[in-house]
Design an enzyme around this catalytic site. Structure first.
Site, PDB file in Angstrom:
ATOM      1  N   ASP A 251       0.844  -1.209   0.000  1.00 28.27           N
ATOM      2  CA  ASP A 251       0.000   0.000   0.000  1.00 28.27           C
ATOM      3  C   ASP A 251       0.871   1.248   0.000  1.00 28.27           C
ATOM      4  O   ASP A 251       0.459   2.284   0.519  1.00 28.27           O
ATOM      5  CB  ASP A 251      -0.844   0.038   1.290  1.00 28.27           C
ATOM      6  CG  ASP A 251      -2.256  -0.423   1.050  1.00 28.27           C
ATOM      7  OD1 ASP A 251      -2.573  -0.757  -0.089  1.00 28.27           O
ATOM      8  OD2 ASP A 251      -3.034  -0.436   2.023  1.00 28.27           O
TER       9      ASP A 251
ATOM     10  N   CYS B 185     -16.399 -15.093  -7.325  1.00 32.19           N
ATOM     11  CA  CYS B 185     -17.105 -15.215  -6.047  1.00 32.19           C
ATOM     12  C   CYS B 185     -18.500 -15.785  -6.303  1.00 32.19           C
ATOM     13  O   CYS B 185     -18.938 -15.889  -7.444  1.00 32.19           O
ATOM     14  CB  CYS B 185     -17.142 -13.883  -5.306  1.00 32.19           C
ATOM     15  SG  CYS B 185     -18.513 -12.802  -5.722  1.00 32.19           S
TER      16      CYS B 185
ATOM     17  N   CYS C 154     -18.401   4.892   1.402  1.00 38.72           N
ATOM     18  CA  CYS C 154     -17.872   3.743   2.149  1.00 38.72           C
ATOM     19  C   CYS C 154     -17.400   4.179   3.540  1.00 38.72           C
ATOM     20  O   CYS C 154     -16.545   5.063   3.669  1.00 38.72           O
ATOM     21  CB  CYS C 154     -16.731   3.103   1.359  1.00 38.72           C
ATOM     22  SG  CYS C 154     -15.913   1.793   2.282  1.00 38.72           S
TER      23      CYS C 154
ATOM     24  N   CYS D 226     -14.771  -0.544   8.653  1.00 37.15           N
ATOM     25  CA  CYS D 226     -16.024  -1.302   8.555  1.00 37.15           C
ATOM     26  C   CYS D 226     -15.700  -2.647   7.910  1.00 37.15           C
ATOM     27  O   CYS D 226     -14.929  -2.698   6.943  1.00 37.15           O
ATOM     28  CB  CYS D 226     -17.007  -0.504   7.683  1.00 37.15           C
ATOM     29  SG  CYS D 226     -18.471  -1.423   7.164  1.00 37.15           S
TER      30      CYS D 226
ATOM     31  N   CYS E  47     -19.049  -5.918   4.708  1.00 35.79           N
ATOM     32  CA  CYS E  47     -19.098  -6.647   3.426  1.00 35.79           C
ATOM     33  C   CYS E  47     -18.175  -7.861   3.434  1.00 35.79           C
ATOM     34  O   CYS E  47     -18.163  -8.639   2.475  1.00 35.79           O
ATOM     35  CB  CYS E  47     -18.791  -5.724   2.253  1.00 35.79           C
ATOM     36  SG  CYS E  47     -17.252  -4.815   2.415  1.00 35.79           S
TER      37      CYS E  47
ATOM     38  N   CYS F  31     -19.795 -12.420   3.959  1.00 36.82           N
ATOM     39  CA  CYS F  31     -19.411 -13.149   2.735  1.00 36.82           C
ATOM     40  C   CYS F  31     -19.212 -14.641   3.028  1.00 36.82           C
ATOM     41  O   CYS F  31     -18.424 -15.011   3.894  1.00 36.82           O
ATOM     42  CB  CYS F  31     -18.126 -12.551   2.153  1.00 36.82           C
ATOM     43  SG  CYS F  31     -17.547 -13.447   0.692  1.00 36.82           S
TER      44      CYS F  31
HETATM   45  S1  SF4 Z   1     -19.825  -2.713   3.909  1.00 36.07           S
HETATM   46 FE1  SF4 Z   1     -17.916  -2.560   2.752  1.00 36.07          FE
HETATM   47  S2  SF4 Z   1     -18.372  -1.095   1.107  1.00 36.07           S
HETATM   48 FE2  SF4 Z   1     -19.982  -0.875   2.663  1.00 36.07          FE
HETATM   49  S3  SF4 Z   1     -19.306   0.751   3.998  1.00 36.07           S
HETATM   50 FE3  SF4 Z   1     -18.579  -1.147   4.898  1.00 36.07          FE
HETATM   51  S4  SF4 Z   1     -16.490  -1.444   4.076  1.00 36.07           S
HETATM   52 FE4  SF4 Z   1     -17.517   0.106   2.790  1.00 36.07          FE
HETATM   53  S1  SF4 Z   2     -20.887 -11.628  -0.193  1.00 33.06           S
HETATM   54 FE1  SF4 Z   2     -20.345 -10.460  -2.032  1.00 33.06          FE
HETATM   55  S2  SF4 Z   2     -18.212 -11.010  -2.407  1.00 33.06           S
HETATM   56 FE2  SF4 Z   2     -19.021 -12.552  -1.032  1.00 33.06          FE
HETATM   57  S3  SF4 Z   2     -19.775 -14.191  -2.392  1.00 33.06           S
HETATM   58 FE3  SF4 Z   2     -21.510 -12.861  -1.982  1.00 33.06          FE
HETATM   59  S4  SF4 Z   2     -21.483 -11.390  -3.695  1.00 33.06           S
HETATM   60 FE4  SF4 Z   2     -19.470 -12.375  -3.652  1.00 33.06          FE
END
Ligand code: SF4
Ligand code: SF4
Length: 305
Positions: free
Chosen positions: A128, A182, A208, A235, A238, A242
């Site tokens: 990074d 994915c 985000c 955060c 997401c 998953c």
């Molecule tokens: S879930 Fe993922 S994309 Fe959404 S605010 Fe949180 S870190 Fe960002």
């Molecule tokens: S949560 Fe999002 S990244 Fe993970 S498998 Fe489902 S669509 Fe793909």
């Protein structure tokens, strides 16, 4: 002496990396370049202004290291073994332990040292810290694939991984790029508290919470108070939802373990924290990036919510 791909992968294992792959240095492909250009021109890079500069270098890693021939990509698990109390102001998992820049770079420098000692080849470590498309190179090096949540999902292991790159003038046999995708279940888009993910598009950094609570300087947009919840730094929503992360295991890297002071932090502690205390708790932490002012700004927003 010549070093082979197998030697490099064994070295990566000894340096406590969980995955290692190799790609040949090349310009990034047109599709990836245009996707990135669209992301920036639409303004979705938000407060990450650095993303709009050095594009020539970003598309051609040879400009980062003259004579570079191979891209060695490594991944290290950062999923915690112990967690903050759910009542505590939440930090993203990646920030629980020592700053990943330090943890990964130290190991990549050791790899570079051995490569130079054995072969004379020069290397440059990037964590990074250079205009380099790390997730793109991870896919090219066969380590994993990009999820709709914009995270690099390490094959069979999930997305709670730091990535690091060692560019080197050493010629190595490349791995096959990863061709998995994915599960496209849409859970990440539904779980995002702020609507930053849309149909597999690159993340809208303007919305985000990870970008806003860490990178954004100054006052946050008013709407953030409605969605910040209990998140004081970053955060993980997401990633938590998953299915590729359902088998995540706690990392065993000594430097990535959270300190007792960190685990004991409360809202009040953060709101009343002095610069001296901040420097003590976060002296070797990625949290330094938000600075005390940023952390207290976020904590106040949580407090008032
Ligand atoms: S879930 Fe993922 S994309 Fe959404 S605010 Fe949180 S870190 Fe960002
Ligand atoms: S949560 Fe999002 S990244 Fe993970 S498998 Fe489902 S669509 Fe793909």
């Amino acid at each position: 002496m010549q070093l082979t791909k197998t030697d490099i992968k064994l070295m990566a294992q000894e340096l406590e990396f969980d995955a290692c792959g190799i790609a040949r240095v090349d310009r990034i492909d047109d599709e990836a370049a245009s996707r990135y250009a669209q992301w920036v021109s639409s303004g979705k890079n938000g407060c990450m202004q650095w993303a709009a500069s050095n594009n020539e270098v970003r598309e051609n890693p040879e400009l980062l290291l003259e004579g570079a021939r191979s891209v060695i990509v490594v991944a290290m698990n950062y999923y915690p073994q112990v967690f903050q109390s759910p009542e505590a102001p939440q930090f993203a998992y990646y920030a629980y332990g020592r700053d990943y820049h330090e943890v990964i770079k130290k190991r990549l420098w050791e790899m570079a040292r051995i490569i130079e000692q054995e072969t004379g080849a020069k290397s440059r470590a990037c964590v990074d810290s250079a205009p380099l498309r790390e997730r793109y190179w991870a896919q090219r090096a066969g380590i994993g694939f990009l999820g709709l949540n914009n995270q690099l999902i390490t094959s069979g292991k999930g997305s709670y991984f730091f990535l690091g790159v060692l560019l080197t003038t050493l010629e190595l046999e490349p791995d096959e790029p990863c061709d998995e995708t994915c599960m496209q279940c849409g859970a990440c888009e539904r779980a995002c508290p702020s609507g930053a993910l849309h149909c597999g598009e690159p993340v809208d950094a303007r919305r985000c919470l990870s970008c806003l609570t860490i990178e954004h300087k100054g006052v946050l947009p008013e709407w953030v108070g409605d969605v910040i919840g209990n998140r004081v730094y970053g955060c993980d929503e997401c990633q938590k939802c998953c299915p590729h992360n359902s088998n995540a295991v706690g990392n065993t890297i000594a430097e990535l373990q959270p300190s007792p002071e960190f685990l004991a932090l409360t809202h009040e502690d953060i709101l009343q924290m002095t610069q001296e205390q901040f420097s003590h708790v976060f002296s070797h932490s990625a949290v330094k990036r938000a600075k005390l002012a940023g952390l207290q700004r976020n904590a106040k927003l949580i407090h008032n919510a």
